[in-house]
Design a protein around this motif. Structure first.
Motif, PDB file in Angstrom:
ATOM      1  N   LEU A  37      28.472  -8.042  11.288  1.00 37.09           N
ATOM      2  CA  LEU A  37      29.308  -8.920  10.470  1.00 37.09           C
ATOM      3  C   LEU A  37      30.660  -9.226  11.103  1.00 37.09           C
ATOM      4  O   LEU A  37      31.091 -10.388  11.140  1.00 37.09           O
ATOM      5  CB  LEU A  37      29.484  -8.317   9.083  1.00 37.09           C
ATOM      6  CG  LEU A  37      28.186  -8.203   8.267  1.00 37.09           C
ATOM      7  CD1 LEU A  37      28.416  -7.448   6.974  1.00 37.09           C
ATOM      8  CD2 LEU A  37      27.616  -9.600   7.982  1.00 37.09           C
ATOM      9  N   GLN A  38      31.360  -8.202  11.598  1.00 34.79           N
ATOM     10  CA  GLN A  38      32.655  -8.474  12.216  1.00 34.79           C
ATOM     11  C   GLN A  38      32.541  -9.383  13.440  1.00 34.79           C
ATOM     12  O   GLN A  38      33.329 -10.332  13.586  1.00 34.79           O
ATOM     13  CB  GLN A  38      33.363  -7.162  12.574  1.00 34.79           C
ATOM     14  CG  GLN A  38      33.954  -6.449  11.373  1.00 34.79           C
ATOM     15  CD  GLN A  38      35.061  -5.496  11.766  1.00 34.79           C
ATOM     16  OE1 GLN A  38      36.245  -5.825  11.697  1.00 34.79           O
ATOM     17  NE2 GLN A  38      34.660  -4.309  12.195  1.00 34.79           N
ATOM     18  N   PRO A  39      31.568  -9.131  14.349  1.00 32.30           N
ATOM     19  CA  PRO A  39      31.416 -10.079  15.467  1.00 32.30           C
ATOM     20  C   PRO A  39      31.088 -11.497  15.000  1.00 32.30           C
ATOM     21  O   PRO A  39      31.593 -12.476  15.575  1.00 32.30           O
ATOM     22  CB  PRO A  39      30.255  -9.476  16.277  1.00 32.30           C
ATOM     23  CG  PRO A  39      30.307  -8.016  15.962  1.00 32.30           C
ATOM     24  CD  PRO A  39      30.722  -7.947  14.526  1.00 32.30           C
ATOM     25  N   ALA A  40      30.262 -11.613  13.963  1.00 34.53           N
ATOM     26  CA  ALA A  40      29.921 -12.941  13.453  1.00 34.53           C
ATOM     27  C   ALA A  40      31.142 -13.620  12.849  1.00 34.53           C
ATOM     28  O   ALA A  40      31.366 -14.831  13.056  1.00 34.53           O
ATOM     29  CB  ALA A  40      28.805 -12.829  12.417  1.00 34.53           C
ATOM     30  N   LEU A  97      35.957   0.951   9.284  1.00 34.28           N
ATOM     31  CA  LEU A  97      35.367   1.104   7.954  1.00 34.28           C
ATOM     32  C   LEU A  97      34.739   2.478   7.799  1.00 34.28           C
ATOM     33  O   LEU A  97      34.891   3.127   6.750  1.00 34.28           O
ATOM     34  CB  LEU A  97      34.323   0.007   7.725  1.00 34.28           C
ATOM     35  CG  LEU A  97      33.601   0.025   6.371  1.00 34.28           C
ATOM     36  CD1 LEU A  97      34.586  -0.127   5.220  1.00 34.28           C
ATOM     37  CD2 LEU A  97      32.555  -1.090   6.319  1.00 34.28           C
ATOM     38  N   ALA A  98      34.047   2.936   8.817  1.00 38.95           N
ATOM     39  CA  ALA A  98      33.392   4.248   8.744  1.00 38.95           C
ATOM     40  C   ALA A  98      34.411   5.358   8.530  1.00 38.95           C
ATOM     41  O   ALA A  98      34.212   6.248   7.689  1.00 38.95           O
ATOM     42  CB  ALA A  98      32.583   4.509  10.017  1.00 38.95           C
ATOM     43  N   ASP A 133      27.172   0.045   9.233  1.00 38.16           N
ATOM     44  CA  ASP A 133      26.584  -0.404  10.496  1.00 38.16           C
ATOM     45  C   ASP A 133      26.526  -1.926  10.563  1.00 38.16           C
ATOM     46  O   ASP A 133      26.772  -2.517  11.615  1.00 38.16           O
ATOM     47  CB  ASP A 133      25.182   0.179  10.666  1.00 38.16           C
ATOM     48  CG  ASP A 133      25.215   1.670  10.967  1.00 38.16           C
ATOM     49  OD1 ASP A 133      26.300   2.158  11.333  1.00 38.16           O
ATOM     50  OD2 ASP A 133      24.171   2.332  10.825  1.00 38.16           O
ATOM     51  N   ALA A 134      26.190  -2.567   9.431  1.00 41.87           N
ATOM     52  CA  ALA A 134      26.150  -4.024   9.423  1.00 41.87           C
ATOM     53  C   ALA A 134      27.534  -4.603   9.694  1.00 41.87           C
ATOM     54  O   ALA A 134      27.681  -5.573  10.458  1.00 41.87           O
ATOM     55  CB  ALA A 134      25.613  -4.525   8.083  1.00 41.87           C
ATOM     56  N   VAL A 159      22.782  -6.527   5.502  1.00 45.68           N
ATOM     57  CA  VAL A 159      23.388  -5.432   4.731  1.00 45.68           C
ATOM     58  C   VAL A 159      22.323  -4.476   4.207  1.00 45.68           C
ATOM     59  O   VAL A 159      22.467  -3.249   4.276  1.00 45.68           O
ATOM     60  CB  VAL A 159      24.228  -6.003   3.565  1.00 45.68           C
ATOM     61  CG1 VAL A 159      24.665  -4.899   2.622  1.00 45.68           C
ATOM     62  CG2 VAL A 159      25.442  -6.743   4.108  1.00 45.68           C
ATOM     63  N   VAL A 160      21.213  -5.022   3.703  1.00 43.70           N
ATOM     64  CA  VAL A 160      20.149  -4.181   3.158  1.00 43.70           C
ATOM     65  C   VAL A 160      19.499  -3.344   4.249  1.00 43.70           C
ATOM     66  O   VAL A 160      19.235  -2.152   4.072  1.00 43.70           O
ATOM     67  CB  VAL A 160      19.094  -5.047   2.439  1.00 43.70           C
ATOM     68  CG1 VAL A 160      17.867  -4.223   2.090  1.00 43.70           C
ATOM     69  CG2 VAL A 160      19.684  -5.660   1.184  1.00 43.70           C
ATOM     70  N   GLU A 161      19.241  -3.952   5.396  1.00 48.55           N
ATOM     71  CA  GLU A 161      18.474  -3.265   6.428  1.00 48.55           C
ATOM     72  C   GLU A 161      19.317  -2.308   7.262  1.00 48.55           C
ATOM     73  O   GLU A 161      18.803  -1.309   7.764  1.00 48.55           O
ATOM     74  CB  GLU A 161      17.785  -4.281   7.333  1.00 48.55           C
ATOM     75  CG  GLU A 161      16.715  -5.089   6.608  1.00 48.55           C
ATOM     76  CD  GLU A 161      15.757  -5.775   7.562  1.00 48.55           C
ATOM     77  OE1 GLU A 161      15.830  -5.496   8.771  1.00 48.55           O
ATOM     78  OE2 GLU A 161      14.933  -6.568   7.093  1.00 48.55           O
TER      79      GLU A 161
END
Length: 330
Positions: free
Chosen positions: A154-157, A307-308, A148-149, A141-143
């Motif tokens: 995140l969604q694929p994970a 989300l975007a 984008d995360a 999330v930070v990077e």
């Protein structure tokens, strides 16, 4: 002629001769972080991240905490984070549980590809390794930023975890660990933005009363925080009556409702939200909503698919409302 501080007069790791052993000159910090003194002064001027200590002689010096913030700024920029975003995260260091990039070296390789990240998340969940799971979710999330995360990692994970639970590879408890840990890290991200814009009438985010899934709501709250906008987030299963009370109190400009469960066209939550202020925008998201609700007015309802897009829709509505008084006075 102006005199410039030289790193050679105060080598990295030495104490300041006039003050604390934790005080460093601009030149020494520049040498320590491998940046130029002018870059440090630019960061101080633009973002307020500079020395906060003074020697007995009145010379300004960096404390270890100052250096830690500048080092985080430098590291985030180097990883592609927008400078102003990096600066706000760095400025909040010490008041947020977001992981410091320096403490996540053991998970850096997982960010090389979404597939590696998903596999690493699954492994950590299967081992109930909450510490590693937190580091994985925090650093992505930070990077990469929330949007984008969320889309890339995140969604694929999360899908990989859900499929693994369904196939019996991991238990439901491990799946809950991933969801709960991600919600914790996203909320930590929100807390990293102490100066959110609260001038608007309000953005209300909730999951409908029969839906237990709150992560999309928390993700939107974090994404809006990253764009400087505060919101009221009520998570999962907000009853229609409670939603009515919130709307009557807050008079929100935007009402966002997430549903993965099948909704009827005249659902009570919909009736309550559609009765909000006349200029409020109702955002219906998730696969549970029918193609059209009863008495749905297209100009008052948005149905974003990502989300975007949701963030763009909310920001545009707030911008339109902020411009209306100016048009009225003209």
């Amino acid at each position: 002629m102006a005199q410039h501080e030289s790193p050679s007069l105060e080598p990295t790791g030495s104490a300041d001769p006039e003050g604390s052993a934790l005080a460093w000159s601009v030149g020494a910090v520049a040498q320590r972080l491998h940046v130029s003194p002018s870059t440090l002064r630019t960061w101080e001027r633009r973002y307020g991240l500079g020395p906060t200590e003074r020697t007995k002689g009145g010379h300004r010096r960096y404390s270890e905490a100052d250096i830690s913030r500048v080092e985080l700024l430098h590291g985030l920029i180097g990883r592609g984070v927008a400078p102003r975003t990096a600066a706000r995260l760095a400025a909040s260091q010490g008041v947020t549980p977001l992981a410091h990039p320096a403490s996540t070296a053991d998970v850096a390789d997982a960010l090389e590809a979404p597939e590696l990240f998903a596999a690493d998340v699954l492994t950590a969940a299967a081992r109930f390794d909450g510490g590693r799971l937190s580091r994985l979710l925090a650093v992505v999330v930070v990077e990469h930023g929330v949007i984008d995360a969320w889309d890339t990692y995140l969604q694929p994970a999360l899908r990989h975890v859900r499929d693994s639970v369904a196939d019996g590879i991991i238990g439901v408890d491990a799946g809950h660990l991933v969801s709960d840990t991600l919600a914790t890290e996203l909320r930590a991200y929100v807390r990293a933005w102490p100066d959110l814009d609260r001038r608007h009438a309000g953005v209300l985010l909730a999951t409908v009363e029969d839906d237990p899934h709150s992560l999309p709501v928390v993700a939107l709250q974090a994404a809006l925080a990253g764009r400087g906008v505060a919101s009221h987030s009520f998570g999962a299963r907000l009853p229609a009556g409670a939603l009515a009370n919130v709307i009557a109190t807050v008079h929100p400009a935007v009402v966002f409702l997430w549903s993965t469960t099948e909704m009827s066209p005249d659902d009570h939550v919909w009736q309550v939200s559609s009765a909000a202020r006349a200029d409020a925008l109702v955002v219906l998201a998730g696969p549970g909503w029918p193609a059209r609700m009863h008495h749905e007015e297209p100009k008052r309802v948005a149905r974003p698919t990502s989300l975007a897009v949701t963030v763009d829709v909310v920001l545009k509505r707030l911008a339109d409302l902020s411009e209306e008084p100016a048009r009225t006075d003209a």
